[in-house]
Scaffold this motif. Structure first.
Motif, mmCIF file in Angstrom:
data_model
loop_
_atom_site.group_PDB
_atom_site.id
_atom_site.type_symbol
_atom_site.label_atom_id
_atom_site.label_comp_id
_atom_site.label_asym_id
_atom_site.label_seq_id
_atom_site.Cartn_x
_atom_site.Cartn_y
_atom_site.Cartn_z
ATOM 1 N N PRO A 1 0.806 -1.223 0.000
ATOM 2 C CA PRO A 1 0.000 0.000 0.000
ATOM 3 C C PRO A 1 0.841 1.276 0.000
ATOM 4 C CG PRO A 1 -0.210 -1.189 2.097
ATOM 5 C CD PRO A 1 0.535 -2.080 1.161
ATOM 6 N N GLY A 2 0.458 2.207 -0.829
ATOM 7 C CA GLY A 2 1.095 3.522 -0.836
ATOM 8 C C GLY A 2 2.452 3.584 -1.511
ATOM 9 N N GLN A 3 2.884 2.479 -2.149
ATOM 10 C CA GLN A 3 4.242 2.434 -2.724
ATOM 11 C C GLN A 3 4.188 2.128 -4.219
ATOM 12 O OE1 GLN A 3 7.214 2.909 -1.062
ATOM 13 N NE2 GLN A 3 6.078 3.513 0.741
ATOM 14 N N ALA A 4 3.248 2.744 -4.920
ATOM 15 C CA ALA A 4 3.018 2.377 -6.332
ATOM 16 C C ALA A 4 4.272 2.524 -7.189
ATOM 17 C CB ALA A 4 1.886 3.211 -6.904
ATOM 18 N N TYR B 1 7.545 2.583 -6.361
ATOM 19 C CA TYR B 1 8.584 1.609 -6.001
ATOM 20 C C TYR B 1 8.204 0.215 -6.503
ATOM 21 C CZ TYR B 1 11.909 -0.977 -3.017
ATOM 22 O OH TYR B 1 12.915 -1.801 -2.556
#
Ligand SMILES: NC(=O)c1ccc[n+]([C@@H]2O[C@H](COP(=O)([O-])OP(=O)(O)OC[C@H]3O[C@@H](n4cnc5c(N)ncnc54)[C@H](O)[C@@H]3O)[C@@H](O)[C@H]2O)c1
Length: 124
Positions: free
Chosen positions: A23-26, A28
């Protein structure tokens, strides 16, 4: 390698995030998936010239990057370890050993592979 008419071995660094989401690391996660695609394609392009190209997919490894994240949020370590069958985080040398093996004469038929070194995290 080609210019010097050498055979050789390239190991790209992906991540357990190369075959999972987070989640929240699109950005990377997208990059780490892309590294596997690049590895597979490049390995086909250069196999005939004797250059092997593989990727390692580290789990959470106690490098300065991971230590910094844990320092800022100590509860995270316990949460991360909970999802690792091996029951601990990894050490940098454990990734180095996988890279050394991939570059060694023991891995001459390993090409275009994405090797997980994550204490079993991605088994789930
Ligand atoms: N540590 C982990 O848990 C973990 C997990 C999965 C994947 N990875 C991957 O492993 C790789 C290394 O991560 P790490 O944990 O060792 O990070 P780190 O931040 O501890 O170390 C990264 C190193 O790269 C160097 N660096 C940064 N930009 C550079 C550049 N443009 N040119 C040359 N050197 C540069 C930095 O100086 C630093 O020494 C990364 O690709 C990371 O995505 C790490």
């Amino acid at each position: 390698m080609l210019k010097q008419e050498e055979k050789g071995c390239i190991v790209n660094t992906s991540s357990q995030g190369g075959i999972t989401g987070f989640p929240g690391q699109a950005a990377y996660i997208a990059c780490k998936h892309a590294i596997i695609g690049l590895t597979r394609t490049a390995s086909i392009d250069y196999a005939a010239q004797g250059i092997r190209i593989n990727a390692v997919l580290p789990g959470v490894i106690l490098t300065p990057m991971a230590k910094d994240i844990i320092k800022r949020n100590p509860a995270m370590e316990e949460a991360m370890v909970r999802d690792i069958p091996k029951g601990r985080l990894g050490e940098p040398y454990e990734i180095a050993h996988a890279v050394m093996w991939l570059c060694s004469p023991y891995a001459t038929f390993v090409d275009g592979a994405a090797i997980s070194v994550d204490g079993g995290f991605t088994i789930h």
